[in-house]
Design a protein around this motif. Structure first.
Motif, PDB file in Angstrom:
ATOM      1  N   THR A  38     -12.292   9.628 -15.774  1.00  0.00           N
ATOM      2  CA  THR A  38     -11.124  10.491 -15.721  1.00  0.00           C
ATOM      3  C   THR A  38      -9.947   9.710 -15.146  1.00  0.00           C
ATOM      4  N   SER A  39      -8.764  10.246 -15.280  1.00  0.00           N
ATOM      5  CA  SER A  39      -7.582   9.584 -14.718  1.00  0.00           C
ATOM      6  C   SER A  39      -7.686   9.466 -13.201  1.00  0.00           C
ATOM      7  N   ARG A  40      -8.310  10.445 -12.565  1.00  0.00           N
ATOM      8  CA  ARG A  40      -8.493  10.405 -11.110  1.00  0.00           C
ATOM      9  C   ARG A  40      -9.466   9.299 -10.719  1.00  0.00           C
ATOM     10  N   GLN A  41     -10.513   9.110 -11.503  1.00  0.00           N
ATOM     11  CA  GLN A  41     -11.473   8.051 -11.214  1.00  0.00           C
ATOM     12  C   GLN A  41     -10.827   6.674 -11.383  1.00  0.00           C
ATOM     13  N   ILE A  42     -10.036   6.514 -12.415  1.00  0.00           N
ATOM     14  CA  ILE A  42      -9.338   5.243 -12.620  1.00  0.00           C
ATOM     15  C   ILE A  42      -8.355   5.000 -11.476  1.00  0.00           C
ATOM     16  N   GLU A  43      -7.681   6.043 -11.035  1.00  0.00           N
ATOM     17  CA  GLU A  43      -6.773   5.923  -9.897  1.00  0.00           C
ATOM     18  C   GLU A  43      -7.531   5.468  -8.655  1.00  0.00           C
ATOM     19  N   ALA A  44      -8.739   5.995  -8.443  1.00  0.00           N
ATOM     20  CA  ALA A  44      -9.543   5.613  -7.277  1.00  0.00           C
ATOM     21  C   ALA A  44      -9.957   4.146  -7.350  1.00  0.00           C
ATOM     22  N   LEU A  45     -10.377   3.680  -8.536  1.00  0.00           N
ATOM     23  CA  LEU A  45     -10.728   2.269  -8.696  1.00  0.00           C
ATOM     24  C   LEU A  45      -9.524   1.377  -8.447  1.00  0.00           C
ATOM     25  N   ASP A  46      -8.377   1.764  -8.961  1.00  0.00           N
ATOM     26  CA  ASP A  46      -7.175   0.967  -8.756  1.00  0.00           C
ATOM     27  C   ASP A  46      -6.783   0.928  -7.274  1.00  0.00           C
ATOM     28  N   ALA A  47      -7.005   2.040  -6.572  1.00  0.00           N
ATOM     29  CA  ALA A  47      -6.697   2.078  -5.140  1.00  0.00           C
ATOM     30  C   ALA A  47      -7.595   1.123  -4.373  1.00  0.00           C
ATOM     31  N   ILE A  48      -8.884   1.086  -4.728  1.00  0.00           N
ATOM     32  CA  ILE A  48      -9.800   0.135  -4.086  1.00  0.00           C
ATOM     33  C   ILE A  48      -9.303  -1.287  -4.290  1.00  0.00           C
ATOM     34  N   LEU A  96       0.806  -1.216   0.000  1.00  0.00           N
ATOM     35  CA  LEU A  96       0.000   0.000   0.000  1.00  0.00           C
ATOM     36  C   LEU A  96       0.840   1.268   0.000  1.00  0.00           C
ATOM     37  N   LYS A  97       2.157   1.137  -0.031  1.00  0.00           N
ATOM     38  CA  LYS A  97       3.000   2.321  -0.016  1.00  0.00           C
ATOM     39  C   LYS A  97       2.698   3.289  -1.160  1.00  0.00           C
ATOM     40  N   PRO A  98       2.364   2.801  -2.371  1.00  0.00           N
ATOM     41  CA  PRO A  98       2.050   3.736  -3.451  1.00  0.00           C
ATOM     42  C   PRO A  98       0.832   4.611  -3.168  1.00  0.00           C
ATOM     43  N   LEU A  99       0.038   4.270  -2.150  1.00  0.00           N
ATOM     44  CA  LEU A  99      -1.160   5.044  -1.853  1.00  0.00           C
ATOM     45  C   LEU A  99      -0.864   6.285  -1.018  1.00  0.00           C
ATOM     46  N   ILE A 100       0.388   6.456  -0.597  1.00  0.00           N
ATOM     47  CA  ILE A 100       0.724   7.651   0.169  1.00  0.00           C
ATOM     48  C   ILE A 100       0.535   8.879  -0.716  1.00  0.00           C
ATOM     49  N   ASN A 101      -0.145   9.863  -0.198  1.00  0.00           N
ATOM     50  CA  ASN A 101      -0.414  11.079  -0.964  1.00  0.00           C
ATOM     51  C   ASN A 101       0.859  11.924  -1.021  1.00  0.00           C
ATOM     52  N   THR A 130      -6.269  -2.364  -4.972  1.00  0.00           N
ATOM     53  CA  THR A 130      -4.999  -2.594  -4.272  1.00  0.00           C
ATOM     54  C   THR A 130      -5.230  -2.858  -2.782  1.00  0.00           C
ATOM     55  N   ILE A 131      -6.055  -2.023  -2.155  1.00  0.00           N
ATOM     56  CA  ILE A 131      -6.321  -2.198  -0.722  1.00  0.00           C
ATOM     57  C   ILE A 131      -7.081  -3.486  -0.473  1.00  0.00           C
ATOM     58  N   ALA A 132      -8.082  -3.762  -1.309  1.00  0.00           N
ATOM     59  CA  ALA A 132      -8.884  -4.973  -1.122  1.00  0.00           C
ATOM     60  C   ALA A 132      -8.014  -6.223  -1.242  1.00  0.00           C
ATOM     61  N   GLN A 133      -7.115  -6.246  -2.226  1.00  0.00           N
ATOM     62  CA  GLN A 133      -6.256  -7.423  -2.377  1.00  0.00           C
ATOM     63  C   GLN A 133      -5.279  -7.557  -1.213  1.00  0.00           C
ATOM     64  N   ALA A 134      -4.816  -6.425  -0.665  1.00  0.00           N
ATOM     65  CA  ALA A 134      -3.869  -6.474   0.452  1.00  0.00           C
ATOM     66  C   ALA A 134      -4.521  -6.918   1.750  1.00  0.00           C
ATOM     67  N   THR A 135      -5.839  -6.819   1.848  1.00  0.00           N
ATOM     68  CA  THR A 135      -6.535  -7.118   3.102  1.00  0.00           C
ATOM     69  C   THR A 135      -7.587  -8.210   2.936  1.00  0.00           C
ATOM     70  N   GLN A 136      -7.571  -8.918   1.824  1.00  0.00           N
ATOM     71  CA  GLN A 136      -8.624  -9.867   1.476  1.00  0.00           C
ATOM     72  C   GLN A 136      -8.611 -11.115   2.347  1.00  0.00           C
ATOM     73  N   LEU A 137      -9.739 -11.785   2.326  1.00  0.00           N
ATOM     74  CA  LEU A 137      -9.885 -13.110   2.922  1.00  0.00           C
ATOM     75  C   LEU A 137     -10.260 -14.062   1.804  1.00  0.00           C
ATOM     76  N   GLU A 138      -9.524 -15.150   1.678  1.00  0.00           N
ATOM     77  CA  GLU A 138      -9.863 -16.146   0.667  1.00  0.00           C
ATOM     78  C   GLU A 138      -9.997 -17.512   1.324  1.00  0.00           C
ATOM     79  N   PHE A 139     -10.950 -18.289   0.808  1.00  0.00           N
ATOM     80  CA  PHE A 139     -11.145 -19.621   1.358  1.00  0.00           C
ATOM     81  C   PHE A 139     -11.737 -20.517   0.287  1.00  0.00           C
ATOM     82  N   GLN A 140     -11.444 -21.794   0.410  1.00  0.00           N
ATOM     83  CA  GLN A 140     -11.889 -22.772  -0.578  1.00  0.00           C
ATOM     84  C   GLN A 140     -13.337 -23.168  -0.305  1.00  0.00           C
ATOM     85  N   THR A 141     -14.133 -23.114  -1.333  1.00  0.00           N
ATOM     86  CA  THR A 141     -15.538 -23.488  -1.216  1.00  0.00           C
ATOM     87  C   THR A 141     -15.696 -24.996  -1.379  1.00  0.00           C
ATOM     88  N   GLN A 142     -16.666 -25.558  -0.664  1.00  0.00           N
ATOM     89  CA  GLN A 142     -16.990 -26.970  -0.793  1.00  0.00           C
ATOM     90  C   GLN A 142     -18.367 -27.136  -1.408  1.00  0.00           C
TER      91      GLN A 142
END
Length: 376
Positions: A269-279, A13-18, A281-293
């Protein structure tokens, strides 16, 4: 479980520093931090037992009795509800899971049903019966009124192979277009891959509020050009009635291979794309994954939890081919207040009393994909 995610959550998440010297304030109606059980990190869950309810032998007997009771009433499956599928002991447990989905961590899994011991009709009724005690309202998922959407791999045509519902590729984090809860029954799993992956919208917000409040302002503006199914501009995030809500999908904002975005529609806009990419990035860094049965029933808060799927590979046998049955749900007692900008989708799903409702027990025969409608 932590209620507020530390800002130093991951090197990713370091790239998210303003880098700007001047840090803009959050929008006036948004809090500096979201607290509570919904603000979780995947690392918080050291055991699956904290979110998976494993049915006991007695539970399964009670479910079979509920199924027999409903079938004895000779009602249509669409009429199934808590009263017609009684669960004397389990009802309270499932209402507790409902509370957890709406006001706790935001998700749960019910495990223990064996799809192989039920005919497909009975398996579907069992799913509807359990679901009815967690959320009592079911939503239409497209203009044809499909109540059950089947998610299976299908490469028989370019359109099918490139639609995320039938592709085997991984997909990015998103919310469904309507429904307080997105739910699915796993009838069978893939030979490899296909994990369920989720992330907390509250945690995404907390990281952005601490590191990039300027992107919170971007996400809260009402100039996002959605097309789902009709073009309209609205925010990605909302805060009202002391609830934080996120609702978006990349395909509705950027188009996709089978739903290319017409040039006449506004682009992000480029800012909107940046916001989506930030979401993402953060979601992947904090995600929970589990195998479904096979037999698992997932219930995920579609307003406060993002979900995605990893890529997968089906096997040759029917039991090695991934098959999910998805529903969109809302509970009349626990349902959150829906922001005005989203009410149209919720109304079409849950409140159009005379609208058609179709219940396909197998994948829709014509592979119907809801096409987006654009203004002339």
């Amino acid at each position: 479980m932590s209620t507020v995610l530390p800002v130093q959550v991951s090197g990713a998440l370091k790239p998210l520093i303003n880098v700007n010297h001047e840090v803009p304030a959050l929008p006036s109606c948004f809090p500096p931090t979201l607290e509570g059980e919904l603000a979780w990190n995947g690392a918080d869950f050291v055991s699956e037992s904290t979110f998976i309810y494993e049915l006991t032998g007695a539970d399964k007997n009670e479910i079979r009795a509920g199924l027999a009771h409903f079938k004895g009433l000779e009602l249509d499956g669409g009429e199934l509800g808590p009263a017609s599928f009684p669960l004397p002991t389990l009802a309270a447990k499932f209402r507790g899971l409902s509370r957890d989905v709406y006001d706790g961590k935001g998700f749960c899994v019910v495990r223990g049903i064996d799809p192989n011991v039920y005919a497909v009709e009975d398996l579907t009724l069992v799913y509807l019966g359990i679901q009815s005690h967690i959320a009592d309202q079911r939503g239409r998922q497209d203009k044809r009124g499909n109540m059950l959407v089947h998610i299976v791999a299908d490469n028989s045509s370019k359109e099918r192979d490139e639609h995320h519902r039938h592709s085997t590729k991984s997909i990015s984090f998103h919310n469904e277009e309507s429904g307080d809860i997105v739910s699915w029954l796993t009838r069978s799993t893939a030979a490899a891959g296909g994990k369920c992956i989720i992330a907390s919208c509250y945690t995404v917000y907390n990281v952005l509020a601490a590191r990039r409040p300027d992107l919170i302002r971007v996400l809260a503006r009402s100039d996002w050009p959605f097309a789902l199914p009709r073009f309209k501009c609205r925010p990605v995030i909302f805060y009202e009635d002391s609830r934080f809500i996120m609702n978006f999908g990349r395909a509705a904002l950027l188009g996709s291979a089978i739903h290319p975005r017409p040039a006449r529609l506004p682009c992000l806009t480029s800012r909107q794309i940046e916001a989506l990419d930030a979401i993402e990035t953060i979601a992947q860094a904090t995600q929970l994954e589990f195998q479904t049965q096979a037999g698992d029933m997932h219930f995920i808060n579609n307003l406060a939890v993002l979900h995605r799927r990893e890529g997968f590979a089906d096997g040759k046998s029917a039991t090695e081919k991934r098959h999910l049955v998805r529903m969109r749900l809302r509970d009349s007692q626990r349902g959150w207040k829906i922001p005005q900008s989203l009410k149209g989708e919720w109304h079409a799903a849950f409140e159009e009393q005379d609208a058609a409702k179709v219940w396909h027990l197998e994948p829709m025969p014509d592979a119907f994909f809801p096409l987006r409608k654009y203004p002339n």
